[in-house]
Design a protein around this motif. Structure first.
Motif, mmCIF file in Angstrom:
data_model
loop_
_atom_site.group_PDB
_atom_site.id
_atom_site.type_symbol
_atom_site.label_atom_id
_atom_site.label_comp_id
_atom_site.label_asym_id
_atom_site.label_seq_id
_atom_site.Cartn_x
_atom_site.Cartn_y
_atom_site.Cartn_z
ATOM 1 N N TYR A 57 -45.144 22.474 30.531
ATOM 2 C CA TYR A 57 -45.594 22.597 29.149
ATOM 3 C C TYR A 57 -44.443 23.089 28.298
ATOM 4 C CZ TYR A 57 -50.378 22.521 31.036
ATOM 5 O OH TYR A 57 -51.536 22.184 31.678
ATOM 6 N N GLY A 58 -44.605 22.986 26.990
ATOM 7 C CA GLY A 58 -43.598 23.466 26.068
ATOM 8 C C GLY A 58 -42.867 22.309 25.422
ATOM 9 N N SER A 59 -42.920 22.222 24.095
ATOM 10 C CA SER A 59 -42.319 21.094 23.390
ATOM 11 C C SER A 59 -40.799 21.127 23.468
ATOM 12 C CB SER A 59 -42.768 21.107 21.928
ATOM 13 O OG SER A 59 -42.452 22.350 21.313
ATOM 14 N N SER A 60 -40.205 22.324 23.585
ATOM 15 C CA SER A 60 -38.771 22.485 23.763
ATOM 16 C C SER A 60 -38.526 23.889 24.296
ATOM 17 C CB SER A 60 -38.027 22.281 22.441
ATOM 18 O OG SER A 60 -38.128 23.439 21.628
ATOM 19 N N SER A 61 -37.296 24.138 24.748
ATOM 20 C CA SER A 61 -36.988 25.464 25.266
ATOM 21 C C SER A 61 -37.085 26.524 24.177
ATOM 22 C CB SER A 61 -35.583 25.472 25.874
ATOM 23 O OG SER A 61 -34.614 25.125 24.900
ATOM 24 N N ASP A 62 -36.975 26.114 22.909
ATOM 25 C CA ASP A 62 -36.980 27.083 21.821
ATOM 26 C C ASP A 62 -38.352 27.698 21.562
ATOM 27 O OD1 ASP A 62 -34.299 26.899 21.341
ATOM 28 O OD2 ASP A 62 -34.474 25.378 19.770
ATOM 29 N N VAL A 63 -39.413 27.152 22.138
ATOM 30 C CA VAL A 63 -40.732 27.755 21.903
ATOM 31 C C VAL A 63 -40.800 29.150 22.526
ATOM 32 C CG1 VAL A 63 -41.838 25.490 21.869
ATOM 33 C CG2 VAL A 63 -41.898 26.858 23.973
ATOM 34 N N ILE A 64 -39.915 29.438 23.484
ATOM 35 C CA ILE A 64 -39.924 30.751 24.133
ATOM 36 C C ILE A 64 -39.204 31.797 23.292
ATOM 37 C CG2 ILE A 64 -37.771 30.597 25.450
ATOM 38 C CD1 ILE A 64 -41.177 31.722 26.858
ATOM 39 N N ARG A 65 -38.612 31.374 22.152
ATOM 40 C CA ARG A 65 -37.844 32.315 21.333
ATOM 41 C C ARG A 65 -37.936 31.977 19.846
ATOM 42 N NH1 ARG A 65 -31.708 30.787 20.897
ATOM 43 N NH2 ARG A 65 -31.745 28.536 21.156
ATOM 44 N N ASN A 66 -39.110 31.563 19.412
ATOM 45 C CA ASN A 66 -39.272 31.197 17.996
ATOM 46 C C ASN A 66 -40.030 32.242 17.185
ATOM 47 O OD1 ASN A 66 -41.885 30.829 18.836
ATOM 48 N ND2 ASN A 66 -41.944 28.613 18.452
ATOM 49 N N GLY A 67 -40.386 33.355 17.834
ATOM 50 C CA GLY A 67 -40.997 34.456 17.108
ATOM 51 C C GLY A 67 -42.463 34.315 16.797
ATOM 52 N N SER A 68 -43.073 33.192 17.170
ATOM 53 C CA SER A 68 -44.475 32.989 16.799
ATOM 54 C C SER A 68 -45.431 33.067 17.967
ATOM 55 C CB SER A 68 -44.642 31.627 16.110
ATOM 56 O OG SER A 68 -44.286 30.583 16.980
ATOM 57 N N GLY A 69 -44.939 32.857 19.196
ATOM 58 C CA GLY A 69 -45.860 32.820 20.313
ATOM 59 C C GLY A 69 -46.702 31.567 20.266
ATOM 60 N N ASN A 110 -46.203 27.145 24.857
ATOM 61 C CA ASN A 110 -46.112 27.965 26.059
ATOM 62 C C ASN A 110 -45.218 27.269 27.069
ATOM 63 O OD1 ASN A 110 -47.680 30.396 25.889
ATOM 64 N ND2 ASN A 110 -49.529 29.155 25.814
ATOM 65 N N ILE A 111 -44.524 28.038 27.868
ATOM 66 C CA ILE A 111 -43.711 27.511 28.969
ATOM 67 C C ILE A 111 -44.469 27.730 30.275
ATOM 68 C CG2 ILE A 111 -41.627 27.910 30.336
ATOM 69 C CD1 ILE A 111 -41.070 26.441 27.766
ATOM 70 N N ILE A 112 -44.589 26.684 31.075
ATOM 71 C CA ILE A 112 -45.101 26.816 32.440
ATOM 72 C C ILE A 112 -44.221 25.946 33.327
ATOM 73 C CG2 ILE A 112 -46.810 24.963 32.258
ATOM 74 C CD1 ILE A 112 -48.689 26.716 33.958
ATOM 75 N N PHE A 113 -43.840 26.432 34.488
ATOM 76 C CA PHE A 113 -42.777 25.783 35.243
ATOM 77 C C PHE A 113 -43.247 24.533 35.979
ATOM 78 C CE2 PHE A 113 -41.227 30.042 34.537
ATOM 79 C CZ PHE A 113 -39.959 29.757 34.038
#
Length: 638
Positions: free
Chosen positions: A299-311, A321-324
């Motif tokens: 999951y996760g549209s890009s790696s930046d979703v883990i550090r965009n300040g919005s959750g 969300n990131i899931i491996f």
């Protein structure tokens, strides 16, 4: 009052346990023992301080240290197994609550072991490697034989504690993996209240993950069962704290009790032009060993979703969300900073309606090397250390019955160290699924930014039909007081009146007007300010009951005497149903741009706010420039 001081000069612990080696040199271990004929709840010893609420293992410290108390009883496996094998004491936490006992026969606030014929053990898990500086132990009883002390303290750096055994046999404990720190010889026995203190001349008793107290009282046939222990304090130089919180029902506000919501002003946030990068992945079939490419997650549209300040936007948000990708292997998230930087705090957030996907368990590692060490494809601490990583902290498993979780790592010294690279080795505590189940929605890494770092579009979001908070529209900014002309402003000057109303408001001075693909230029009046204006901050407020609360725009500046606008940055925020503020500013109070005569906002309708934006207020804060414009170098981009 009596005071006895024992100085044990330990070379490799050779004088205490001959099997220890010179690698365990500490220096001079000083053991101080004091006793009072008549004790009080103040524990007023001559030199040893009273029980502390500020030590590392205190139940209210927020460090999540755990304690096991017990001794070998019939029918249980060998070693320290369960919490509760003692005769007195309302709970294990009373041994580290900072208060001690209330009187000399307080069975609720003293520990006394269940089987008086066997050695009692008290074992602490500090949850991460911590430098221990001092250990204090207290006892109190009206029966003099129950206030005597005699014990040994052992340490381990392993992630999992070695077996505690069922004897005080030093050879056996050492063979199990424990290292002797100090032995406190028998004292007390004719008084009422006792205290012992262990320190070292170097200021450190070593760095340990686990501490084991093997307790005795010197009474023949009663190795650990008679003394009424009322407090153990473990003091540290690091003061490292690992906090964890969970919510049964999460919201996009991430409204935890003490841990702040996701931030857009941390070092690695995409709106901070500090230059941090991120890699996310885990070892999958056919891939080279280690952390190689950006994109190994499900999951996760890009790696930046883990550090965009919005959750995440909701509890099933597969975009944010990131899931491996491979749930059977450890997931890794690795950040690279542009230079060695002082790190002060780390926050990690997860959110999922599936309780097993919001649990957290991970380790954080750091490196000062120019190039990051290999991340490997396991969570093997020995291998990561051998590769060149240094362990910063371990966050033990928590969550799993709730919906939204947050963890925070800080240090009492104010810093987690200076690092160039940070590696998160993620797990979720599920057997066979080391890193694949948890839905991580944000990692914030806070640190000491140099003055002058440009922050573009830092976010503040308030969910629901509310007004923005805590930052609100400015009154008397340049767009209210110093505008010469305007082009492309959508539906009048209501976005320059110092008011937003609530997010869903539709009338009066705050109408709900949709902006889409607009190109708005505010030219400032330089009749009096011949050199233009220094812009200190830009704030754009929006709000609506759906995704049109989001913002997507480009900021450009025009300097006095120039003909071409210079881009300051692009802002792109997807939010839903609430009040959004985006801020552009520079750290240290420095201006984002100097000698400015015009500001241009260009809405990018194909951004996250693709349906347009209901803007509520534009604020441009600044003051007249005092220096003439140096042509070609006016806008401070770097």
């Amino acid at each position: 009052m009596r005071k006895e001081t024992y100085r044990l000069f330990v070379m490799g612990f050779g004088l205490v346990v001959l099997i220890m080696t010179a690698q365990n040199l500490l220096g001079s271990v000083e053991i101080t023992a004091e006793s009072l004929v008549t004790g009080t709840s103040a524990y007023a010893f001559p030199t040893i301080a009273s029980p502390s609420v500020k030590d590392y293992v205190d139940v209210n410290s927020g460090n999540n240290a755990t304690v096991l108390i017990g001794n070998r009883t019939s029918g249980t496996p060998s070693g320290l197994i369960t919490d509760g094998e003692w005769r007195f004491g309302s709970s294990a936490g009373i041994i580290c609550n900072g208060s001690g006992a209330d009187n000399n026969n307080d069975t609720a606030n003293n520990i006394i072991f269940a089987d008086p014929t066997l050695y009692g053990k008290i074992q602490f898990d500090l949850m991460t490697l911590v430098t221990v500086t001092q250990i204090n132990v207290y006892a109190w009883s009206s029966a003099s034989s129950r206030c005597r002390q005699a014990y040994a303290v052992w340490g381990s750096t392993l992630e999992s504690a070695p077996a505690a055994g069922n004897t005080d046999d030093a050879v056996a404990l050492s063979a199990n993996g424990w290292t002797l720190i100090a032995t406190v010889p028998l004292f007390g026995g004719t008084d009422d209240q006792t205290a012992s203190q262990i320190k070292d001349s170097t200021g450190s008793l070593g760095q340990w993950r686990h501490l084991l107290f093997s307790m005795g009282d010197g009474v023949s046939g009663s190795q650990g069962g008679q003394t009424m222990y009322s407090e153990i304090d473990i003091h540290t130089v690091e003061g490292r704290q690992v906090r964890s919180e969970s919510l049964a029902t999460g919201t996009p506000a991430y409204a935890f009790t003490t841990i702040a919501p996701p931030s857009s002003t941390d070092l690695v946030d995409i709106s901070c032009l500090y230059g941090a990068t991120v890699l996310i992945g885990n070892q999958t079939s056919g891939m080279p060993s280690g952390l190689e490419t950006d994109g190994e997650w499900r999951y996760g549209s890009s790696s930046d979703v883990i550090r965009n300040g919005s959750g995440a936007v909701n509890f099933d948000d597969a975009i944010n969300n990131i899931i491996f990708a491979d749930p059977t292997l450890y997931g890794k998230i690795q950040f690279e900073l542009p230079k060695i930087t002082t790190i002060t705090q780390i926050n990690v957030y997860a959110w999922s309606k599936v309780s097993t996907r919001c649990r957290q368990a991970y380790t954080v590692w750091g490196s000062t090397a120019e190039s990051a060490p290999a991340a490997g494809n396991t969570d093997d601490a020995v291998a990561l250390s051998a590769n060149g990583w240094t362990l910063i902290a371990t966050v033990p498993l928590f969550g799993g019955t709730d919906d939204q979780t947050a963890s925070q790592i800080t240090d009492g010294a104010g810093t987690l160290g200076e690092w160039r690279h940070l590696l998160f080795s993620m797990g979720d505590g599920i057997s066979g699924s080391q890193g694949g189940q948890t839905m991580y929605s944000e990692i914030d890494i806070h640190g000491v930014l140099s003055d002058g770092i440009l922050m573009v579009g830092a976010e503040q979001f308030n969910s629901g039909n509310v007004s923005p908070s805590p930052l609100t529209p400015a009154s008397g900014d340049l767009l209210e007081t110093s505008v010469a002309s305007v082009t492309g402003e959508n539906s009048g000057a209501y976005v320059r009146n110092g008011s937003t109303g609530t997010a869903y408001e539709t009338g009066g001075s705050n109408p709900a007007v949709l902006w889409a693909r607009t190109n708005t230029v505010y030219t400032l009046d330089i009749t009096e300010a011949k050199a233009g204006y220094d812009i200190s901050e830009i704030r754009l407020f929006s709000g609506w009951n759906d995704s049109r609360a989001g913002q997507s725009y480009r900021i450009e500046m025009l300097a006095v005497g120039d003909t071409n606008f210079v881009e300051l940055g692009t802002v792109n925020w997807l939010v839903s149903a609430g009040a959004l503020l985006t801020r552009t500013y520079r750290t240290g109070g420095l201006p984002v741009a100097t000698n400015v005569v015009a500001v241009r906002f260009t809405q990018i309708d194909d951004g996250d706010a693709g349906a347009g934006t209901v803007f509520r207020e534009f604020d441009v804060l600044g003051y007249p420039s005092t220096l003439p414009p140096p042509r070609g170098t006016v806008i401070l981009i770097q």
